[in-house]
Motif scaffolding. Structure first.
Motif, short mmCIF file in Angstrom:
data_model
loop_
_atom_site.label_atom_id
_atom_site.label_comp_id
_atom_site.label_asym_id
_atom_site.label_seq_id
_atom_site.Cartn_x
_atom_site.Cartn_y
_atom_site.Cartn_z
N THR A 150 43.68 51.67 30.15
CA THR A 150 44.01 51.25 31.52
C THR A 150 45.15 52.05 32.12
O THR A 150 45.33 52.05 33.35
CB THR A 150 44.39 49.75 31.53
OG1 THR A 150 45.54 49.54 30.71
CG2 THR A 150 43.24 48.90 31.02
N GLY A 332 42.79 38.97 38.44
CA GLY A 332 42.26 40.05 37.62
C GLY A 332 41.32 39.58 36.53
O GLY A 332 40.46 40.34 36.07
N ASP A 336 36.91 42.16 39.96
CA ASP A 336 37.09 43.59 39.74
C ASP A 336 38.24 44.11 40.58
O ASP A 336 38.62 43.52 41.59
CB ASP A 336 35.78 44.32 40.10
CG ASP A 336 35.78 45.74 39.59
OD1 ASP A 336 35.77 46.65 40.43
OD2 ASP A 336 35.79 45.94 38.38
N MET A 337 38.80 45.27 40.18
CA MET A 337 40.00 45.80 40.82
C MET A 337 39.81 46.14 42.30
O MET A 337 40.64 45.82 43.13
CB MET A 337 40.49 47.04 40.09
CG MET A 337 41.06 46.79 38.73
SD MET A 337 41.80 48.27 38.02
CE MET A 337 43.38 48.31 38.86
N ALA A 340 39.63 43.16 44.63
CA ALA A 340 40.92 42.45 44.55
C ALA A 340 41.98 43.15 45.38
O ALA A 340 42.74 42.50 46.12
CB ALA A 340 41.35 42.33 43.09
N ASN A 369 49.13 44.89 37.56
CA ASN A 369 48.63 43.53 37.33
C ASN A 369 47.14 43.52 37.03
O ASN A 369 46.68 42.90 36.07
CB ASN A 369 48.89 42.68 38.59
CG ASN A 369 50.16 41.88 38.51
OD1 ASN A 369 50.27 40.96 37.72
ND2 ASN A 369 51.13 42.24 39.32
N LEU A 370 46.39 44.20 37.88
CA LEU A 370 44.93 44.16 37.77
C LEU A 370 44.43 44.98 36.58
O LEU A 370 43.33 44.72 36.08
CB LEU A 370 44.31 44.66 39.08
CG LEU A 370 44.64 43.78 40.31
CD1 LEU A 370 44.15 44.45 41.59
CD2 LEU A 370 44.05 42.40 40.17
N CYS A 371 45.23 45.96 36.13
CA CYS A 371 44.87 46.69 34.91
C CYS A 371 44.80 45.75 33.71
O CYS A 371 43.94 45.90 32.83
CB CYS A 371 45.89 47.80 34.63
SG CYS A 371 45.65 49.28 35.62
N GLY A 373 43.93 42.71 33.85
CA GLY A 373 42.69 41.96 34.00
C GLY A 373 41.47 42.71 33.49
O GLY A 373 40.46 42.07 33.12
#
Length: 431
Positions: A150, A332, A336-337, A340, A369-371, A373
């Motif tokens: 990630t 997340g 999906d990124m 989002a 943050n989303l990584c 997830g």
């Protein structure tokens, strides 16, 4: 903002996802159902279609298919093996060094390709068998590969940072690219720290010490691949070309490199292009429907209401950023990124800028943050790819991944509350 519209939006989205509809269609249909509450059917459907079309009418978005094509060429071009050989020669002799090799190779390949999934697939496919052969636990190897992959989404060039630039209304892509270096390296260093502790505790072996000559040879072999970062980022920072133009140059360079390495032939190009078209179509469909949903939310004053609610709750940046981090971590897990970023940037960016947070800092914060997830079920694409490559079930890697999750969360908190980690390099280059 009417409570009925919010309920329709949330419930329809959750139900559509629950019945197995692809997320792009769930977003588009939820946006359509919400707008039809106040707008006649024909006008509502036409408006959604127009917003989807105009949302894709952006020169900046052209960078995405080019970087995807560049990543596909790298994935087929033997670059992963050369980066792994260089990393192994550099630090493979340390105790538990193969885990360090996996992390560094994933960081390098992920940053060059701009794809966490490609890094998990390419590096995991090569490193998994090597680590297992040297006595490493299979689930541990997969955990290292999944979490480290990630970092390539934070270290530029990164498609998701381009999407954030679009969603934020034009935050400098060059500033975002430069800002991603230190946070990405920080996460990589924390993952290596955890990997080193686990390796020492479990007594994982050290590799054979490599002579300086071998290190130099593997470095020379990897230099053409590493030069892509210098060309792309150096050209953008130096003002020689835009991010979109840089993506086209990246395609040309990686194509020449793949031919030079003799890993790709003209016969392979149609399949590479078809795979690129397939991936691009998925990404741009997500972008189009997410932009339409963002417009519907703005039409219903949902972002403004949420912003006012958060600012009414507190004017303390520490507390507000903590709340936003918790929300994004939860988002997340289920989303999906790309959608989002497009949906939540217009909601949270006005809140944090009102509290004095730099938009570049918030962009890196959101992506980081989303990584996390991406490594969590049920939607974590990198988790699924990493498990598939390692031929393991998800439940097999959840427990070994927990220490690495903790390291990523520590990195997230450091990046959140020490803005200089993100903003030092952009300020150094005048952004």
């Amino acid at each position: 903002m009417d409570l009925i519209e919010v309920l329709v939006l949330l419930l329809s989205f959750i139900i559509l996802l629950g019945i197995g509809l692809p997320i792009a269609f769930a977003i588009g249909l939820a946006a359509t159902l919400t707008i039809l509450i106040n707008v006649p059917f024909t006008a509502g459907v036409t408006t959604i279609a127009q917003r989807m079309a105009t949302g894709l009418d952006s020169f900046t978005l052209l960078a995405i298919p080019f970087f995807i094509l560049s990543g596909q060429l790298m994935n087929r071009g033997g670059i992963a093996t050369r980066l792994i050989n260089f990393a192994k020669a550099l630090i493979g002799s340390l105790p538990g060094g193969m885990a360090f090799v996996n992390i560094i190779a994933s960081m390098l390949f992920g940053s060059i390709s701009g794809s966490a999934v490609a890094a998990a697939s390419s590096i995991g496919g090569v490193m998994g068998p090597r680590m297992e052969k040297e006595g490493y636990d299979k689930a541990y190897s997969a955990s290292v590969n999944i979490t480290s992959s990630t970092t390539g989404l934070i270290i530029p060039p990164s498609n998701i940072l381009i999407v954030y630039s679009l969603a934020s209304g034009g935050v400098s892509i060059a500033a975002l690219f430069i800002a991603g270096y230190l946070p990405g390296l920080l996460i990589g260093a924390l993952l290596m720290l955890v990997a080193g502790v686990i390796a020492k505790r479990k007594g994982y072996p050290a590799g054979e010490r490599v002579q300086l000559k071998q290190v130099a040879l593997t470095f020379i072999d990897a230099v053409p691949s590493l030069l892509l970062l210098v060309i792309v980022i150096g050209g953008i920072v130096g003002g020689l070309f835009t991010a979109t133009e840089a993506s086209a140059i990246a395609v040309l360079y990686t194509l020449l490199l793949a031919f030079f390495y003799r890993e790709v032939s003209v016969r392979n190009l149609p399949s590479i292009c078809l795979e690129t078209i397939h991936t691009t179509a998925i990404v741009l469909m997500l972008v189009a429907t997410s932009i339409a949903l963002s417009w519907v939310m703005a039409f219903e004053d949902i972002p403004q209401s949420i912003s006012q609610g958060l600012l009414a709750l507190s004017d303390n940046p520490i507390l507000i950023l903590l709340i936003i981090n918790i929300i994004l971590l939860c988002v997340g897990i289920f989303m999906d990124m790309t959608p989002a970023v497009l949906i939540f940037t217009p909601i949270f960016l006005p809140v944090v800028t009102a509290l004095g947070v730099d938009p570049v800092h918030f962009g890196i914060l959101m992506v980081l943050n989303l990584c996390i997830g991406l490594c969590t079920p049920p939607v974590g694409s990198v988790l699924f790819v990493g498990c598939s490559v390692a031929k393991l079930k998800i439940q097999d890697v959840v427990k070994p991944m927990l220490p690495f999750f903790f390291a990523m969360l520590v990195g997230l908190m450091l990046v959140t509350y020490i803005p200089s980690i993100t903003l030092f390099l952009p300020s150094l280059f005048g952004f």
